[in-house]
Design an enzyme around this catalytic site. Structure first.
Site, short mmCIF file in Angstrom:
data_model
loop_
_atom_site.label_atom_id
_atom_site.label_comp_id
_atom_site.label_asym_id
_atom_site.label_seq_id
_atom_site.Cartn_x
_atom_site.Cartn_y
_atom_site.Cartn_z
N GLU A 77 0.82 -1.20 0.00
CA GLU A 77 0.00 0.00 0.00
C GLU A 77 0.85 1.25 0.00
O GLU A 77 1.97 1.27 0.49
CB GLU A 77 -0.84 0.05 1.28
CG GLU A 77 -1.79 -1.07 1.36
CD GLU A 77 -2.47 -1.09 2.70
OE1 GLU A 77 -3.17 -2.07 2.96
OE2 GLU A 77 -2.31 -0.15 3.48
N CYS A 82 3.21 8.27 2.21
CA CYS A 82 3.57 7.22 3.17
C CYS A 82 3.99 5.99 2.37
O CYS A 82 3.20 5.44 1.60
CB CYS A 82 2.36 6.94 4.05
SG CYS A 82 2.67 5.71 5.30
N CYS A 115 5.14 -7.73 7.60
CA CYS A 115 6.12 -7.29 8.61
C CYS A 115 6.34 -8.43 9.59
O CYS A 115 5.44 -9.19 9.88
CB CYS A 115 5.57 -6.07 9.36
SG CYS A 115 6.79 -5.34 10.49
N CYS A 117 3.74 -6.27 16.16
CA CYS A 117 3.18 -5.32 17.12
C CYS A 117 1.68 -5.61 17.24
O CYS A 117 0.99 -5.78 16.23
CB CYS A 117 3.43 -3.88 16.66
SG CYS A 117 5.19 -3.53 16.51
N CYS A 130 -1.13 -3.51 15.31
CA CYS A 130 -0.87 -3.15 13.91
C CYS A 130 -1.52 -4.15 12.97
O CYS A 130 -1.39 -5.36 13.15
CB CYS A 130 0.63 -3.08 13.67
SG CYS A 130 1.03 -2.71 11.95
N GLY A 140 5.74 -2.60 6.90
CA GLY A 140 7.09 -3.12 7.09
C GLY A 140 7.93 -2.31 8.04
O GLY A 140 7.59 -1.20 8.43
N GLU A 141 9.06 -2.90 8.45
CA GLU A 141 10.02 -2.23 9.32
C GLU A 141 11.21 -1.82 8.44
O GLU A 141 12.01 -2.67 8.02
CB GLU A 141 10.46 -3.19 10.44
CG GLU A 141 11.67 -2.75 11.24
CD GLU A 141 11.60 -1.29 11.73
OE1 GLU A 141 10.62 -0.92 12.39
OE2 GLU A 141 12.52 -0.52 11.41
N SER A 170 10.54 5.89 10.12
CA SER A 170 9.93 5.49 11.39
C SER A 170 10.35 4.06 11.70
O SER A 170 10.26 3.18 10.84
CB SER A 170 8.41 5.58 11.28
OG SER A 170 7.79 5.06 12.43
N SER A 180 8.78 4.49 17.13
CA SER A 180 7.48 3.98 17.57
C SER A 180 7.62 3.48 19.00
O SER A 180 7.88 2.31 19.24
CB SER A 180 7.04 2.82 16.67
OG SER A 180 6.80 3.32 15.37
N HIS A 187 5.31 4.02 21.94
CA HIS A 187 4.00 3.48 22.30
C HIS A 187 3.83 3.05 23.75
O HIS A 187 2.71 2.74 24.18
CB HIS A 187 3.59 2.32 21.39
CG HIS A 187 3.62 2.64 19.94
ND1 HIS A 187 3.14 3.83 19.43
CD2 HIS A 187 4.11 1.96 18.85
CE1 HIS A 187 3.30 3.85 18.12
NE2 HIS A 187 3.90 2.74 17.74
N ASN A 223 -6.01 3.58 15.12
CA ASN A 223 -6.85 3.39 13.95
C ASN A 223 -7.33 1.95 13.98
O ASN A 223 -6.54 1.03 13.77
CB ASN A 223 -5.96 3.65 12.72
CG ASN A 223 -6.76 4.18 11.56
OD1 ASN A 223 -7.94 3.86 11.40
ND2 ASN A 223 -6.11 4.99 10.75
N CYS A 278 -2.20 1.61 8.03
CA CYS A 278 -1.41 0.88 7.06
C CYS A 278 -1.65 -0.61 7.18
O CYS A 278 -1.88 -1.14 8.25
CB CYS A 278 0.06 1.23 7.21
SG CYS A 278 0.97 0.09 8.20
N1 SAH Z 1 7.71 -0.43 11.29
C1 SAH Z 1 7.80 1.01 11.39
C2 SAH Z 1 6.80 1.71 10.46
C3 SAH Z 1 5.42 1.28 10.78
S1 SAH Z 1 3.98 2.18 10.62
C4 SAH Z 1 7.56 1.42 12.80
O1 SAH Z 1 7.26 0.56 13.63
O2 SAH Z 1 7.73 2.59 13.13
C5 SAH Z 1 4.09 3.76 11.24
C6 SAH Z 1 3.44 4.02 12.60
O3 SAH Z 1 2.06 3.63 12.68
C7 SAH Z 1 4.16 3.29 13.70
O4 SAH Z 1 4.36 4.15 14.77
C8 SAH Z 1 3.15 2.22 14.07
O5 SAH Z 1 3.38 1.74 15.35
C9 SAH Z 1 1.84 2.95 13.90
N2 SAH Z 1 0.67 2.09 13.80
C10 SAH Z 1 0.59 0.82 13.38
N3 SAH Z 1 -0.67 0.37 13.44
C11 SAH Z 1 -1.43 1.39 13.90
C12 SAH Z 1 -2.83 1.55 14.16
N4 SAH Z 1 -3.69 0.57 13.94
N5 SAH Z 1 -3.26 2.74 14.62
C13 SAH Z 1 -2.37 3.76 14.81
N6 SAH Z 1 -1.05 3.67 14.57
C14 SAH Z 1 -0.58 2.50 14.13
#
Ligand code: SAH
Length: 368
Positions: free
Chosen positions: A95, A108, A115, A119, A122, A167-168, A199, A221, A223, A299, A342
């Site tokens: 995406e 983005c 991935c 997490c 996610c 992805g990471e 990120s 990230s 959290h 989200n 995402c």
């Molecule tokens: N792997 C990278 C990029 C991932 S996505 C990372 O972990 O940073 C970018 C951001 O969106 C990250 O901070 C991730 O934790 C967050 N994210 C993932 N799923 C989400 C969701 N359902 N709602 C809000 N943020 C989310």
């Protein structure tokens, strides 16, 4: 077509193009010319490359191509956010999301199919890991977005890129770094390092390498403000716990004088990480790290095990951080009507294909 032997020039760095052209006996400046045609002008054919001889253009047409991922589906959102599902050569999907705001347009970009990090909040994680994206599949997202968003190529539409798609990025290190170098290159997209953000969930050794190899902005990230909670939400924390991650952020900032702060991402999960006690822990944790905090309203997606914190809770959390002197914003939710979290769109496609298999099995059973 995929078995063709032609070289995809989108898959080559400027140095790689240099080698390609020298193997054809061409002079050194050819690589820069073609690089500019591809990335600055957005060319997808060789016949438009008017400063390249006709003979060479014809030869390139035989042995090379400029091929980015293909759009399979587009979802425009009522708030202007656009999300594309892209198909790669092997049929896998990723995406890409474009978020227009006044004065800027943010793309983005994904770095992997699926991935590996798992997490728990996610949507991409639920697909598991499939493979790393190639250079052409990463930088090709920006190449493609510029073509989709500005078909007449009169102006650049993407001013900011965030490596925050599927992805990471630090687990696909060399392709991501090479792609970001092209994004920064004045002969290509010319993004400023303040407008290109990687990120990461915190792959510490790769973060140190990143700090040495390329100059981009960093988002972490986080959290969670403590290890027991972060171990659950972002399992890679068990390998690289918060203290190691914070120290790596300090090293990242210290390595270059102009790096002034990192962005801390913090997803707001109702009742999980959003209490005043968590805010106090976070304030203490960030005391010595020059940072700003982005609070991200969770989200949701079908089957998610969390809910987003209430507006009140998010505001209270933000106010506490702010009062302690931490620059804090709540990220706007965009594209909610198109599942812009995402991984959701690709996830749906995968789910759908699983469902199709399920129906086939059902049909087989009925038939027997
Ligand atoms: N792997 C990278 C990029 C991932 S996505 C990372 O972990 O940073 C970018 C951001 O969106 C990250 O901070 C991730 O934790 C967050 N994210 C993932 N799923 C989400 C969701 N359902 N709602 C809000 N943020 C989310």
């Amino acid at each position: 077509m995929s078995e063709s032997l032609s070289t995809n020039l989108l898959n080559l760095s400027q140095a790689g193009l240099g080698e390609f052209f020298s193997s054809l006996g061409e002079p050194g400046f050819r690589a820069r010319q073609v690089f500019k045609w591809i990335h600055q002008a957005g060319a997808d054919r060789f016949d438009v490359m008017t400063n390249v001889s006709k003979a060479l253009r014809a030869r390139l047409g035989e042995i090379a191509e400029i091929r980015a991922p293909e759009v399979v589906m587009e979802q425009p959102s009522s708030d202007g956010t656009r999300k594309w599902l892209l198909r790669l050569e092997d049929g896998q999907c990723i995406e890409m999301v474009f978020i227009p705001e006044s004065g800027r347009g943010t793309l983005c970009v994904s770095s992997q199919v699926g991935c590996a990090l798992d997490c728990t909040f996610c949507s991409t994680a639920r697909q598991g890991f499939n493979r790393n994206l190639s250079l052409s599949e990463i930088v090709g997202q920006l190449w493609l977005a510029e073509r989709l968003l500005s078909p007449d190529r009169q102006r650049r539409v993407v001013s900011n890129v965030v490596m925050m798609g599927m992805g990471e990025p630090l687990l696909n290190f060399s392709n991501v770094v090479e792609a970001m170098r092209i994004m920064l290159d004045d002969n290509a997209y010319g993004l400023s390092k303040r407008r290109l953000t990687l990120s990461t969930s915190g792959v510490v050794p790769a973060l140190d390498r990143l700090g040495e190899e390329v100059d981009v902005s960093l988002a972490i990230s986080l959290h969670a403000p403590n290890n027991p909670l972060r171990d659950k939400l972002v399992p890679i924390n068990r390998k690289y716990p918060i203290e190691m991650l914070m120290a790596a952020c300090q090293r990242f900032l210290e390595r270059k004088a102009q790096r002034d702060r990192v962005t801390i991402e913090y997803v707001m999960l109702d009742g999980v990480n959003d209490t005043p006690a968590h805010a106090r822990e976070l304030i203490a944790l960030l005391r010595d790290l020059p940072s700003k905090v982005n609070l991200i309203p969770f989200n949701s997606f079908p089957g998610a095990r969390y809910r987003c914190s209430s507006r009140n809770r998010i505001n209270r959390f933000r106010d506490m951080l702010y009062a302690s002197g931490i620059n804090t914003i709540t990220r706007k939710t965009r594209g909610e009507d198109i599942d812009a979290a995402c991984g959701q769109l690709a996830g749906q496609v995968n789910d759908r294909s699983r469902r199709v298999m399920h129906f086939r099995r059902l049909e087989d059973n009925l038939a027997s």
